[in-house]
Enzyme design. Structure first.
Site, PDB file in Angstrom:
ATOM      1  N   LYS A  93      11.561   1.723 -17.614  1.00  0.00           N
ATOM      2  CA  LYS A  93      12.266   1.627 -18.893  1.00  0.00           C
ATOM      3  C   LYS A  93      12.653   2.996 -19.435  1.00  0.00           C
ATOM      4  O   LYS A  93      13.134   3.112 -20.549  1.00  0.00           O
ATOM      5  CB  LYS A  93      11.396   0.889 -19.917  1.00  0.00           C
ATOM      6  N   ARG A 121      -0.386  10.352  -8.209  1.00  0.00           N
ATOM      7  CA  ARG A 121       0.446  10.639  -7.037  1.00  0.00           C
ATOM      8  C   ARG A 121       1.881  10.358  -7.409  1.00  0.00           C
ATOM      9  O   ARG A 121       2.188   9.295  -7.955  1.00  0.00           O
ATOM     10  CB  ARG A 121       0.049   9.767  -5.850  1.00  0.00           C
ATOM     11  N   HIS A 133      -1.195  18.814  -2.358  1.00  0.00           N
ATOM     12  CA  HIS A 133      -2.115  17.696  -2.139  1.00  0.00           C
ATOM     13  C   HIS A 133      -3.494  18.345  -1.996  1.00  0.00           C
ATOM     14  O   HIS A 133      -4.099  18.342  -0.928  1.00  0.00           O
ATOM     15  CB  HIS A 133      -1.717  16.944  -0.866  1.00  0.00           C
ATOM     16  N   ARG A 158      -4.587   4.902   1.615  1.00  0.00           N
ATOM     17  CA  ARG A 158      -5.700   5.719   2.079  1.00  0.00           C
ATOM     18  C   ARG A 158      -6.239   6.627   0.972  1.00  0.00           C
ATOM     19  O   ARG A 158      -7.431   6.630   0.670  1.00  0.00           O
ATOM     20  CB  ARG A 158      -5.220   6.565   3.253  1.00  0.00           C
ATOM     21  N   THR A 159      -5.349   7.405   0.371  1.00  0.00           N
ATOM     22  CA  THR A 159      -5.773   8.359  -0.653  1.00  0.00           C
ATOM     23  C   THR A 159      -6.316   7.633  -1.880  1.00  0.00           C
ATOM     24  O   THR A 159      -7.320   8.028  -2.468  1.00  0.00           O
ATOM     25  CB  THR A 159      -4.590   9.280  -1.035  1.00  0.00           C
TER      26      THR A 159
END
Lengths: 335, 335, 335
Positions: free
Chosen positions: A106, A127, A155, A76-77
């Site tokens: 890694k 994110r 957020h 969604r975001t």
């Protein structure tokens, strides 16, 4: 207002640290946005609602590249940001699951990844599962970092779109009465929204939550320190009768060890057709989505069900933020 | 023709339900396309074959955004749709694995996801493991839904590109003789193709399948009801000598519990150089791909091997459908 | 120089096989690039550094589509290619994990996948776990194949960007002294760089590696056959004092069975602030990234730390290669 109590999620640094020259530098923490900054973003978002395809306005970010760097999935975001960039003529480089696939496996640090990706993109939407990640990224980046959620932390674009939705739906932020419902202990969105609301006068907040997921003390102290009235209520009907906004949230199953406790919490405060009869005609229901069953689907057709409009507002707010970060010459930005 | 027997995969609602104003509303079910609608799509697809980069025609979807929402992986179909959108100047938001990563994992319904994503995109290409998903999406969506395969249900763009390929390769659909080979019980493509072929006169269908994966009775009844001649044959050579089209399909390993049975079924009907000697000079071999070994690679260089051209036709058909869904003013669409 | 010894990774076919008409045909093997070809690429890359958004130069690949086909994840390389294409106005179709999601899982050969994807894209960037994959793809493709790494085989764009970085940082390739440090046995980049360096006069190479991951004999023989001086050294300080370039590499944990051995190898040759005091003022430190701790982060701010500039050069070199593959009319390409 009084200074913020400690705790990174609740620090308000004032917007000035966040802006440089004529542009928005980074979007890392909703606490970086003071009222003046919020006004600039909302004024821009309102313009964004009217951008039509193939117009000059729809090409303001033409030639710019945005990279999404998602260490944690959030379709969604991600789509919302990518759509925002596209609607302004920009180009998108997409990473659905940087955590699993990237050099992170890694042993590369986030800082190194950011210093590499900034060669490929003009801004980075990040994110990450770890609180503070966006701030770490911003500390080394030469391009704007937009925080699309860092674990239990911030957020900010969600917080801004929530506030923008209240402004758009109710027409004002001063004197607003907001009932916050559901998982208030873990809900990042309600915590951030409280912080932003505290900048406005005569705001009244109601907390309606099952006992196990009550609003935490830090937010309550933050509100009190800033003169915001808050009340804990156990009767959703009473709150619904008085509120301008009912902000419902999902009870997050993943937070519960005991599934009986989860079931009890989940079923306690449902917004359904009956409750809508109590809600004022001018009030609205909001929800950050995804929804499970805390709002019944027969509410969807009620004009006061604002949650899908809220999702759409996310597009406009993100368009505004991207434009403010990237495009030249925003004389409105407070320096 | 007679009305369709019941069963969602075999329902022909007539194209009119599918079109509104001057545009194609949704592409959910190949049964929604009557002959007139198919003609419009094919006429447009033929134009699409001639679209050159950086021309006016290549920008007809400029400013439009398409989102792919794939709950099930399908690189081939996804890339085909995304290329089609790009070739017409549109922008793509991509989701490789919505099932794993999206809000679906948190319990969001498909309907809610669609109502959110429609804020970000002007059309949604959906692939889902559950039959009927695309129809459910279309029922709530305010933007066109294009079904890219819903489990055992429909895959209408594949059906249309198969039909288009026959038209392009053989030059007609009336009176065509089609040998369908391989896994006819589970092959969604051959089932849909039968349905579309039934709209044309004097079509003759041969079914050539191992016993365990024979064509099912529902399709046979559907064809019979519409006056289409069909024959079950066990000798691929006989069919090859008479057919205009040999439509080969992959035996799907994942359908078998007994691997000996799978091996037997898989090896039974192979199209190889020997078989090509029997095939008419004007006939062609088709395959929906991916292929394993049911067509040997030494057939690839034969000009009658049409399967890679068929894949390319998918691009043109999808370009046509996207244009018909999104672009304004198609006077040819039957209302 | 003398002909190359056998072994695909070390075969120099000469650039002529790689060019056709006015375009670069494929980018599969760094051994296909002779000095004249390298000069063309570097001349173009230098121009790419100056491409500004929304200029004519930034649209030279407008209307072209590039597909990334990554069977193995590599966020860095994928984003670099996708950014390069975008910076020149081209469009990108992206596949983050073709191996897991594509038809490959159903048994499709790479050749079939390529023959399908070439219908959707004007060039294909392929990364595959199997050596020789890009060559196989190029053998059947009608569009340019760009090898983004095929297992232990080739990664030609990395080799070219490494060479380009030396040229840009030091100002010359003739007479250069390069210390290669770390995992030289498994490091694909150092192997390829040796091969390219062998085309230039008076090059001196130092190998500084833990015993278990020493440079292999094939590369040493290759260098010797071409008159390139090479030395194995155990003292990094001595090499640092003399080198123009220190090329550090990551010790690859996944190559070790014995974790004590890994820890010993990993800690042996670290580039830190102390070592930088020994390095010549005109010398630079390079690293293909990702880095773990073989270069300490306090080196990053030293102007001689060239690794993030090196990553950025990857963008320019890939822009150059894409332009040379796709755009018309490059009179400079040697035929």
């Amino acid at each position: 207002p009084a200074p913020a109590p400690s705790g990174s999620a609740l620090t308000n640094n004032g917007a000035t640290v966040n802006w440089h020259s004529q542009k928005l530098k980074h979007v890392v923490d909703s606490g970086d946005f003071n009222r003046a900054a919020v006004d600039v973003v909302f004024k821009e978002a309102l313009k964004m609602e009217k951008v039509k395809p193939n117009t000059k306005e729809s090409k303001v970010l033409s030639g710019y590249i945005m990279s999404t760097l998602f260490y944690e999935p959030s379709t969604r975001t991600r789509l919302s940001f990518e759509s925002a960039m596209s609607r302004l003529g920009g180009t998108v480089l997409s990473t659905e699951s940087a955590g699993e696939y990237s050099s992170a496996a890694k042993g590369e640090t986030l800082e190194d990844t950011v210093r590499t990706v900034e060669a490929y993109a003009d801004c980075i939407v990040i994110r990450h599962f770890q609180e503070g990640s966006a701030k770490r990224a911003a500390a080394v980046a030469s391009v704007p970092i937009l925080n699309a959620g860092d674990g239990p932390g911030q957020h900010p674009t969600q917080a801004l779109l929530d506030l923008y939705t209240i402004q758009r739906e109710i027409g004002r932020l001063e004197g607003i009465k907001v009932g916050m419902v559901g998982d208030l202990a873990n809900g990042r969105t309600v915590r951030s929204l409280c912080m932003l609301l505290s900048m406005y006068n005569d705001v009244q907040v109601y907390f309606v939550a099952p006992e196990v997921v009550k609003m935490r003390d830090d937010v309550k102290a933050y509100l009190t320190a800033r003169g915001i009235k808050w009340t804990e209520a156990s009767d959703l009907h009473e709150v619904a009768a008085d509120a301008d906004v009912l902000y419902q949230t999902r009870i997050q199953r993943e937070r519960f060890l005991d599934m009986n406790e989860y079931a009890a919490a989940r079923g306690k405060y449902i917004i359904d057709k009956d409750l809508m009869r109590i809600l004022k005609p001018t009030a609205v229901v909001m929800h950050p989505l995804p929804r499970v069953d805390e709002i019944t689907t027969d509410v969807d057709s009620d004009p006061r069900a604002a949650y899908f409009r809220q999702a759409r507002n996310g597009l406009y707010v993100r368009m505004a933020l991207l434009k403010l970060c990237l495009a030249d010459g925003h004389p409105d930005i407070p320096l």
